[in-house]
Scaffold this motif. Structure first.
Motif, mmCIF file in Angstrom:
data_model
loop_
_atom_site.group_PDB
_atom_site.id
_atom_site.type_symbol
_atom_site.label_atom_id
_atom_site.label_comp_id
_atom_site.label_asym_id
_atom_site.label_seq_id
_atom_site.Cartn_x
_atom_site.Cartn_y
_atom_site.Cartn_z
ATOM 1 N N ALA A 19 0.930 -1.237 -0.019
ATOM 2 C CA ALA A 19 -0.051 -0.032 -0.048
ATOM 3 C C ALA A 19 0.960 1.250 0.050
ATOM 4 N N THR A 20 1.952 1.131 0.648
ATOM 5 C CA THR A 20 2.987 2.369 0.592
ATOM 6 C C THR A 20 3.828 2.142 -0.584
ATOM 7 N N LEU A 21 4.664 1.060 -0.973
ATOM 8 C CA LEU A 21 5.673 0.857 -1.853
ATOM 9 C C LEU A 21 5.164 1.214 -3.261
ATOM 10 N N SER A 22 3.661 0.722 -3.386
ATOM 11 C CA SER A 22 3.124 1.151 -4.637
ATOM 12 C C SER A 22 3.596 2.388 -5.240
ATOM 13 N N HIS A 23 3.643 3.355 -4.317
ATOM 14 C CA HIS A 23 3.720 4.731 -4.797
ATOM 15 C C HIS A 23 4.926 4.775 -5.361
ATOM 16 N N ALA A 24 5.875 4.227 -5.040
ATOM 17 C CA ALA A 24 7.237 4.164 -5.781
ATOM 18 C C ALA A 24 7.335 3.589 -7.124
ATOM 19 N N ALA A 25 6.433 2.431 -7.006
ATOM 20 C CA ALA A 25 6.274 1.751 -8.393
ATOM 21 C C ALA A 25 5.520 2.563 -9.478
ATOM 22 N N GLU A 26 4.621 3.357 -8.732
ATOM 23 C CA GLU A 26 3.693 4.292 -9.863
ATOM 24 C C GLU A 26 4.633 5.494 -10.342
ATOM 25 N N VAL A 89 12.306 3.002 2.911
ATOM 26 C CA VAL A 89 11.122 3.741 3.075
ATOM 27 C C VAL A 89 10.414 3.381 4.314
ATOM 28 N N PRO A 90 10.445 4.012 5.465
ATOM 29 C CA PRO A 90 9.704 3.496 6.638
ATOM 30 C C PRO A 90 8.135 3.454 6.438
ATOM 31 N N VAL A 91 7.662 2.381 6.450
ATOM 32 C CA VAL A 91 6.038 2.279 6.708
ATOM 33 C C VAL A 91 5.666 2.517 8.017
ATOM 34 N N GLU A 92 4.304 3.286 7.966
ATOM 35 C CA GLU A 92 3.756 3.795 9.163
ATOM 36 C C GLU A 92 3.454 2.279 9.692
ATOM 37 N N SER A 93 3.667 2.409 10.968
ATOM 38 C CA SER A 93 3.250 1.340 12.037
ATOM 39 C C SER A 93 1.956 1.722 12.854
ATOM 40 N N THR A 116 17.589 7.460 3.862
ATOM 41 C CA THR A 116 16.428 7.106 4.522
ATOM 42 C C THR A 116 15.430 8.218 3.959
ATOM 43 N N LEU A 117 14.074 7.761 3.537
ATOM 44 C CA LEU A 117 13.229 8.826 3.110
ATOM 45 C C LEU A 117 12.161 9.004 4.168
ATOM 46 N N ALA A 118 11.081 9.942 3.978
ATOM 47 C CA ALA A 118 10.130 10.022 4.829
ATOM 48 C C ALA A 118 9.294 9.054 5.125
ATOM 49 N N ILE A 119 8.496 8.856 6.294
ATOM 50 C CA ILE A 119 7.441 8.063 6.546
ATOM 51 C C ILE A 119 6.373 7.913 5.513
ATOM 52 N N GLY A 120 5.959 6.782 5.015
ATOM 53 C CA GLY A 120 4.812 6.379 4.119
ATOM 54 C C GLY A 120 4.961 7.033 2.936
ATOM 55 N N GLU A 121 3.807 7.182 2.279
ATOM 56 C CA GLU A 121 3.481 7.525 0.528
ATOM 57 C C GLU A 121 4.677 8.526 0.158
ATOM 58 N N ALA A 122 4.812 9.807 0.827
ATOM 59 C CA ALA A 122 5.802 10.707 0.330
ATOM 60 C C ALA A 122 7.205 10.179 0.107
ATOM 61 N N GLY A 123 7.636 9.541 1.178
ATOM 62 C CA GLY A 123 8.849 8.877 1.288
ATOM 63 C C GLY A 123 8.794 7.624 0.019
ATOM 64 N N ALA A 124 7.804 7.040 -0.291
ATOM 65 C CA ALA A 124 8.014 5.856 -1.409
ATOM 66 C C ALA A 124 8.101 6.734 -2.701
ATOM 67 N N VAL A 125 7.241 7.812 -2.942
ATOM 68 C CA VAL A 125 7.430 8.461 -4.214
ATOM 69 C C VAL A 125 8.736 9.141 -4.323
ATOM 70 N N ASN A 126 9.432 9.640 -3.370
ATOM 71 C CA ASN A 126 10.818 10.177 -3.366
ATOM 72 C C ASN A 126 11.889 9.170 -3.205
ATOM 73 N N ALA A 127 11.510 7.920 -2.842
ATOM 74 C CA ALA A 127 12.477 6.878 -3.110
ATOM 75 C C ALA A 127 12.535 6.627 -4.787
#
Length: 163
Positions: A19-26, A89-93, A116-127
């Motif tokens: 759910a988080t890492l899919s934003h990196a894929a997109e 990418v830290p995933v929100e717990s 290391t990137l931001a927690i969650g979606e923003a971190g995944a996009v930036n990764a």
């Protein structure tokens, strides 16, 4: 047209991390960067993690995006096993809102770097953007796509507030 071999690996500790890492894929897809996505758990599938990390460069990967929550050992363990750049990418717990993941990923010992990137979606996009930026150093097509992506974001910002 033949499918291009992946240049970036996106790995995560469990299905729920998608759910988080899919934003990196997109993001990579939008930039035309071929990637692969795999579930590779540092704790539940350590042999899979070792094989993935140790074979990544020989398979043609140029960077790895590793997302994990909680103890979040995956990015650091993978970084210890490959010379490739690893973006964590830290995933929100649920219990600590991702702060546990962030601190685990960012606090690596000297000699084992993890970007290391931001927690969650923003971190995944930036990764995804960072991985593309690394590839753009030697790939003019990706560089052009990244420049266009940034220009589009700039153009989307209004000069004056509406209303």
């Amino acid at each position: 047209m033949a499918k291009r071999a992946p240049l970036v690996g996106i790995i995560m500790g469990s299905q729920s991390d998608w759910a988080t890492l899919s934003h990196a894929a997109e993001t990579l897809k939008a930039l035309g960067v071929p990637y692969e996505a795999r579930i590779v758990s540092a704790h539940r599938t350590p042999k899979r993690m070792y094989a993935y990390a140790e074979g990544a460069r020989n398979r043609g990967l140029k960077a790895i995006i590793a997302g994990a929550g909680g103890a979040a050992h995956l990015p650091g363990m993978v970084a210890s096993l490959t010379p490739l750049p690893v973006f964590g990418v830290p995933v929100e717990s649920k219990s600590l809102k991702g702060m546990d993941s962030l601190l685990s990923i960012v606090q690596m010992p000297a000699g084992v770097p993890v970007g290391t990137l931001a927690i969650g979606e923003a971190g995944a996009v930036n990764a995804g953007l960072l991985a593309a930026a690394v590839l753009a150093l030697s790939d003019a097509k990706i560089a052009k796509a990244l420049d266009a992506w940034r220009a589009a974001r700039t153009a989307a910002v209004s000069e004056k507030p509406k209303g």
